[in-house]
Motif scaffolding. Structure first.
Motif, PDB file in Angstrom:
ATOM      1  N   ASP A  36      44.777  37.194  39.476  1.00 28.33           N
ATOM      2  CA  ASP A  36      45.044  35.905  38.835  1.00 28.33           C
ATOM      3  C   ASP A  36      45.745  34.948  39.791  1.00 28.33           C
ATOM      4  OD1 ASP A  36      43.980  36.303  36.233  1.00 28.33           O
ATOM      5  OD2 ASP A  36      45.656  37.636  35.796  1.00 28.33           O
ATOM      6  N   PHE A  37      45.424  33.657  39.609  1.00 27.22           N
ATOM      7  CA  PHE A  37      45.970  32.588  40.440  1.00 27.22           C
ATOM      8  C   PHE A  37      46.510  31.485  39.534  1.00 27.22           C
ATOM      9  CE2 PHE A  37      42.842  34.896  42.771  1.00 27.22           C
ATOM     10  CZ  PHE A  37      43.282  34.937  44.080  1.00 27.22           C
ATOM     11  N   ARG A  39      40.679  30.268  45.252  1.00 31.56           N
ATOM     12  CA  ARG A  39      40.213  31.639  45.084  1.00 31.56           C
ATOM     13  C   ARG A  39      39.235  32.031  46.192  1.00 31.56           C
ATOM     14  NH1 ARG A  39      38.350  30.304  39.345  1.00 31.56           N
ATOM     15  NH2 ARG A  39      39.442  28.351  39.746  1.00 31.56           N
ATOM     16  N   TRP A  45      41.221  32.788  49.277  1.00 30.47           N
ATOM     17  CA  TRP A  45      41.898  34.089  49.227  1.00 30.47           C
ATOM     18  C   TRP A  45      40.902  35.221  49.493  1.00 30.47           C
ATOM     19  CZ3 TRP A  45      41.445  38.455  46.146  1.00 30.47           C
ATOM     20  CH2 TRP A  45      42.484  39.391  46.257  1.00 30.47           C
ATOM     21  N   LEU A  75      33.919  35.249  41.245  1.00 33.61           N
ATOM     22  CA  LEU A  75      34.777  34.162  40.775  1.00 33.61           C
ATOM     23  C   LEU A  75      34.465  33.905  39.312  1.00 33.61           C
ATOM     24  CD1 LEU A  75      34.434  31.623  43.727  1.00 33.61           C
ATOM     25  CD2 LEU A  75      36.011  33.552  43.521  1.00 33.61           C
ATOM     26  N   ARG A 114      40.658  33.282  38.028  1.00 35.26           N
ATOM     27  CA  ARG A 114      40.632  34.720  38.301  1.00 35.26           C
ATOM     28  C   ARG A 114      39.517  35.089  39.275  1.00 35.26           C
ATOM     29  NH1 ARG A 114      40.944  38.724  33.286  1.00 35.26           N
ATOM     30  NH2 ARG A 114      43.163  38.403  33.684  1.00 35.26           N
ATOM     31  N   VAL A 115      39.799  36.119  40.059  1.00 30.52           N
ATOM     32  CA  VAL A 115      38.822  36.792  40.902  1.00 30.52           C
ATOM     33  C   VAL A 115      38.700  38.222  40.404  1.00 30.52           C
ATOM     34  CG1 VAL A 115      38.379  37.717  43.224  1.00 30.52           C
ATOM     35  CG2 VAL A 115      39.205  35.370  42.957  1.00 30.52           C
TER      36      VAL A 115
END
Length: 250
Positions: free
Chosen positions: A142-143, A151, A154, A177, A191-192
């Motif tokens: 989570d971001f 994302r 990252w 993604l 979220r990823v």
């Protein structure tokens, strides 16, 4: 269409015709109920026509916790899934629920595949692995930044770190993604999802103990862990149970 094929190669997460990758989790309570639910799902799908040509594969995994099941389906597009949801999903779930009551459905989310990492021992992407790895690990990251570029950046850092310090136990990692703007399924989180294949439990536990493949401590892994928008992550471990694939056209 005819009934699905209930065995076959593991899903190819990189296939270009997948427009929507859906992941959902059920909690069933005990290892005995977990096995019974897998059997009920298999019986339902084996005895039913394939629901739509746009469904490319449906894959089922049992959590090593003895409680959870993960469902991973590959669709040509999201609209086809919603048509299935409106017309067929309830009937199939009802058949499973009649065999195993009180299943808790924990959520469903829609993703798009972003990048694939091929480990040292893995077959080339797109060839479709036929050997079941010892362990599947699904990590949800989570971001707090809604910008999807955060994302992607990252994930790019993670793959850079993996390239610089490959772990022989990690066969592959496929980063997804969450679909932006698709709030009607389960979540509005940035979220990823990482779907990783490991050779065995021991290799995965060794990587965890080392705080990242090959021991961490490198500048590449430091950048991954210290990424400004990163909030946290949770993971579950699974073993592959069933794959149902779209029948070939007659």
């Amino acid at each position: 269409m005819s009934a699905p094929t209930s065995s076959g190669p593991l899903p190819d997460l990189t296939r270009p015709d997948v427009g929507a990758a859906l992941f959902s989790t059920w909690s069933v309570g005990t290892p005995e109920r977990q096995r019974a639910t897998v059997d009920a799902i298999a019986a339902t799908w084996d005895s039913s026509p394939w629901p739509a040509p746009e469904l490319l594969s449906y894959n089922l995994y049992a959590g090593t916790d003895g409680d959870t099941l993960m469902h991973h389906s590959q669709w040509a597009d999201e609209a086809a899934y919603h048509a299935f949801f409106r017309t067929q999903r309830r009937q199939r779930n009802d058949a499973v629920d009649s065999a195993v009551p009180d299943i808790e459905r924990l959520g469903l989310a829609y993703y798009r595949h972003y990048r694939h990492y091929r480990g040292l021992q893995a077959p080339a992407a797109g060839q479709g692995a036929t050997t079941d790895p010892g362990l599947f690990v699904v990590v949800e990251i989570d971001f707090n930044d809604p910008d999807p570029q955060a994302r992607r950046s990252w994930v790019d850092l993670v793959i850079e770190a993996l390239d610089s310090e490959p772990d022989p136990g990690l066969l592959s990692a496929d980063f997804h993604l969450i679909a932006d703007g698709e709030r009607h399924l389960s979540t509005d989180r940035a979220r990823v999802l990482n779907y990783a294949r490991w050779t065995d439990v021991e290799a995965y536990e060794a990587a965890l103990a080392a705080d990242g493949p090959r021991g961490g401590g490198s500048s590449a892994w430091d950048r991954v862990r210290d990424f400004p928008a990163l909030v946290g992550a949770s993971s579950r471990s699974y073993r592959f149970r069933r794959s149902f694939v779209r029948p070939s056209a007659p």
